[in-house]
Design a protein around this motif. Structure first.
Motif, PDB file in Angstrom:
ATOM      1  N   ALA A  76       0.847  -1.208   0.000  1.00 42.54           N
ATOM      2  CA  ALA A  76       0.000   0.000   0.000  1.00 42.54           C
ATOM      3  C   ALA A  76       0.881   1.257   0.000  1.00 42.54           C
ATOM      4  O   ALA A  76       0.585   2.242  -0.679  1.00 42.54           O
ATOM      5  N   TYR A  77       1.998   1.217   0.729  1.00 43.66           N
ATOM      6  CA  TYR A  77       2.878   2.382   0.863  1.00 43.66           C
ATOM      7  C   TYR A  77       3.666   2.663  -0.417  1.00 43.66           C
ATOM      8  O   TYR A  77       3.713   3.787  -0.911  1.00 43.66           O
ATOM      9  N   PHE A  78       4.300   1.604  -0.973  1.00 45.58           N
ATOM     10  CA  PHE A  78       5.154   1.795  -2.158  1.00 45.58           C
ATOM     11  C   PHE A  78       4.394   1.598  -3.475  1.00 45.58           C
ATOM     12  O   PHE A  78       4.912   1.921  -4.536  1.00 45.58           O
ATOM     13  N   GLY A  79       3.196   0.982  -3.411  1.00 47.22           N
ATOM     14  CA  GLY A  79       2.373   0.842  -4.617  1.00 47.22           C
ATOM     15  C   GLY A  79       2.501  -0.491  -5.327  1.00 47.22           C
ATOM     16  O   GLY A  79       1.657  -0.850  -6.146  1.00 47.22           O
ATOM     17  N   LYS A  80       3.561  -1.264  -5.033  1.00 46.36           N
ATOM     18  CA  LYS A  80       3.755  -2.555  -5.705  1.00 46.36           C
ATOM     19  C   LYS A  80       4.918  -3.286  -5.055  1.00 46.36           C
ATOM     20  O   LYS A  80       5.634  -2.708  -4.218  1.00 46.36           O
ATOM     21  N   LEU A  81       5.094  -4.548  -5.468  1.00 43.73           N
ATOM     22  CA  LEU A  81       6.258  -5.324  -5.010  1.00 43.73           C
ATOM     23  C   LEU A  81       6.896  -6.014  -6.212  1.00 43.73           C
ATOM     24  O   LEU A  81       6.207  -6.688  -6.986  1.00 43.73           O
ATOM     25  N   ASP A  82       8.207  -5.838  -6.381  1.00 45.81           N
ATOM     26  CA  ASP A  82       8.960  -6.491  -7.464  1.00 45.81           C
ATOM     27  C   ASP A  82       9.907  -7.581  -6.966  1.00 45.81           C
ATOM     28  O   ASP A  82      10.185  -8.524  -7.699  1.00 45.81           O
ATOM     29  N   VAL A  83      10.453  -7.388  -5.754  1.00 42.01           N
ATOM     30  CA  VAL A  83      11.547  -8.270  -5.291  1.00 42.01           C
ATOM     31  C   VAL A  83      11.333  -8.625  -3.818  1.00 42.01           C
ATOM     32  O   VAL A  83      11.029  -7.749  -2.996  1.00 42.01           O
ATOM     33  N   LEU A  84      11.494  -9.902  -3.496  1.00 43.43           N
ATOM     34  CA  LEU A  84      11.528 -10.350  -2.103  1.00 43.43           C
ATOM     35  C   LEU A  84      12.863 -11.026  -1.845  1.00 43.43           C
ATOM     36  O   LEU A  84      13.253 -11.929  -2.601  1.00 43.43           O
ATOM     37  N   VAL A  85      13.554 -10.593  -0.791  1.00 43.58           N
ATOM     38  CA  VAL A  85      14.786 -11.270  -0.368  1.00 43.58           C
ATOM     39  C   VAL A  85      14.541 -11.877   1.019  1.00 43.58           C
ATOM     40  O   VAL A  85      14.283 -11.149   1.982  1.00 43.58           O
ATOM     41  N   ASN A  86      14.580 -13.208   1.092  1.00 46.32           N
ATOM     42  CA  ASN A  86      14.409 -13.901   2.364  1.00 46.32           C
ATOM     43  C   ASN A  86      15.778 -14.130   2.982  1.00 46.32           C
ATOM     44  O   ASN A  86      16.483 -15.081   2.623  1.00 46.32           O
ATOM     45  N   CYS A  87      16.159 -13.242   3.906  1.00 43.17           N
ATOM     46  CA  CYS A  87      17.506 -13.299   4.493  1.00 43.17           C
ATOM     47  C   CYS A  87      17.486 -13.649   5.982  1.00 43.17           C
ATOM     48  O   CYS A  87      18.456 -14.186   6.492  1.00 43.17           O
ATOM     49  N   ALA A  88      16.365 -13.362   6.692  1.00 43.15           N
ATOM     50  CA  ALA A  88      16.337 -13.609   8.142  1.00 43.15           C
ATOM     51  C   ALA A  88      16.727 -15.053   8.429  1.00 43.15           C
ATOM     52  O   ALA A  88      16.229 -15.972   7.774  1.00 43.15           O
ATOM     53  N   GLY A  89      17.613 -15.230   9.378  1.00 45.17           N
ATOM     54  CA  GLY A  89      18.010 -16.595   9.724  1.00 45.17           C
ATOM     55  C   GLY A  89      18.780 -16.628  11.023  1.00 45.17           C
ATOM     56  O   GLY A  89      19.359 -15.626  11.451  1.00 45.17           O
ATOM     57  N   VAL A  90      18.760 -17.805  11.667  1.00 43.28           N
ATOM     58  CA  VAL A  90      19.557 -18.044  12.876  1.00 43.28           C
ATOM     59  C   VAL A  90      20.319 -19.349  12.668  1.00 43.28           C
ATOM     60  O   VAL A  90      19.965 -20.145  11.793  1.00 43.28           O
ATOM     61  N   ILE A  91      21.348 -19.568  13.467  1.00 41.24           N
ATOM     62  CA  ILE A  91      22.210 -20.732  13.201  1.00 41.24           C
ATOM     63  C   ILE A  91      21.898 -21.920  14.108  1.00 41.24           C
ATOM     64  O   ILE A  91      22.161 -23.068  13.757  1.00 41.24           O
ATOM     65  N   GLY A  92      21.305 -21.667  15.270  1.00 37.58           N
ATOM     66  CA  GLY A  92      20.886 -22.774  16.133  1.00 37.58           C
ATOM     67  C   GLY A  92      22.043 -23.471  16.826  1.00 37.58           C
ATOM     68  O   GLY A  92      23.162 -22.963  16.881  1.00 37.58           O
ATOM     69  N   VAL A  93      21.753 -24.658  17.333  1.00 35.43           N
ATOM     70  CA  VAL A  93      22.736 -25.368  18.175  1.00 35.43           C
ATOM     71  C   VAL A  93      23.748 -26.130  17.317  1.00 35.43           C
ATOM     72  O   VAL A  93      23.421 -26.613  16.237  1.00 35.43           O
TER      73      VAL A  93
END
Ligand SMILES: NC(=O)c1ccc[n+]([C@@H]2O[C@H](COP(=O)([O-])OP(=O)(O)OC[C@H]3O[C@@H](n4cnc5c(N)ncnc54)[C@H](O)[C@@H]3O)[C@@H](O)[C@H]2O)c1
Length: 253
Positions: A76-93
């Protein structure tokens, strides 16, 4: 012309490390960037430093509702979406399979696997409405090959490798491309903590981690961000389903 001129992108895990470097590079290359992260303080500061092309939304990728709400607001703010980057991550045990508890497994998979699923799920309708787009997933060399550490992380990143191929196969008909990057060890806050605790500190850790790597240095966030930039841009308009190592030659040996 800037390589992402006119594009709008969402980057998850953008408060720190490679997510932040990706958001910075995207903005420098002409994109409007929605930074998202569970760490709202650092995320808002990062967006403010990047400038007018960037804005921060708090998102916990484990929480489907927070993703759905934020992605609706971003479009709604930018008017559209062209690119998604899925970067969130954790490394765990750092344990072998026979020592990992169910809770440890579930905590890691909630972020690294389910987070990519939720994020992709709620971006795809906006990308279809846009007439196409690009998704880039941060997997790892640990999603391509095994070794003797961080077992749950290997398996989780392997799931991201396959999510990438499957979504590439599924969404090509909408002109949505899906690719993944597979860094070896990159000097980010995630790794700095591990290196500091290693006997001999960062220099010894770098020697040990790169002993089986062609280029004998640790990666920098921007080394990987440039690969993500290419995959996000129209320069890669016939590239989909690729699992691209950005690893100093780790998987070449
Ligand atoms: N650093 C490396 O050597 C390396 C190598 C290969 C792959 N990777 C992958 O690259 C990506 C980025 O890693 P990095 O080293 O830049 O890490 P980082 O710790 O510097 O940044 C990760 C970001 O993800 C955010 N995050 C964590 N849990 C979240 C959640 N539930 N919801 C939303 N955001 C959350 C953190 O707040 C942080 O800002 C990760 O997916 C990581 O697994 C890292």
């Amino acid at each position: 012309m800037p390589r992402l001129a006119g594009k709008t992108a969402i980057v998850t895990g953008a408060s720190s490390g490679m997510g932040r470097a990706t958001a910075e590079l995207f903005a420098a290359e002409g994109a409007q960037v929605a930074l998202t992260d569970v760490d709202a303080g650092k995320g808002a500061a990062a967006a403010a430093e990047i400038g007018a092309a960037a804005r921060f939304w708090p998102v916990d990728v484990r929480d489907e509702g927070s993703i759905e709400r934020a992605y609706g607001e971003i479009v709604a703010y930018f008017g559209k979406l062209d690119v998604l980057v899925n970067c969130a991550g954790v490394i765990g045990v750092d344990k072998p399979t026979h020592e990992v508890t169910e809770a440890e497994w579930d905590q890691l998979f909630a972020v690294d696997v389910k987070g990519v699923f939720f994020s992709t799920k709620h971006a795809v309708p906006h990308l279809i409405a846009n007439g196409g787009g690009s998704i880039v997933n941060y997997s790892s060399i640990y999603g391509l090959v095994g070794n003797d550490e961080f077992t749950p992380y290997h398996v989780a990143k392997g799931a991201v490798t396959m999510q990438t191929k499957q979504d590439a196969a599924m969404y090509g008909k909408y002109d949505i491309r899906v690719n993944s990057v597979h860094p070896s060890t990159v000097l980010t806050p995630l790794v700095e903590g591990i290196a500091a605790a290693y006997e001999g500190g960062l220099p010894a850790y770098e020697r040990m981690m790169t002993a089986n790597q062609s280029l004998r240095r640790l990666g920098r966030p921007v080394d990987v961000a440039y690969a993500v930039l290419y995959l996000a841009s129209d320069e890669a308009s016939w590239v989909t389903g690729v699992n691209l190592p950005v690893d100093g030659g780790y998987t070449a040996r």
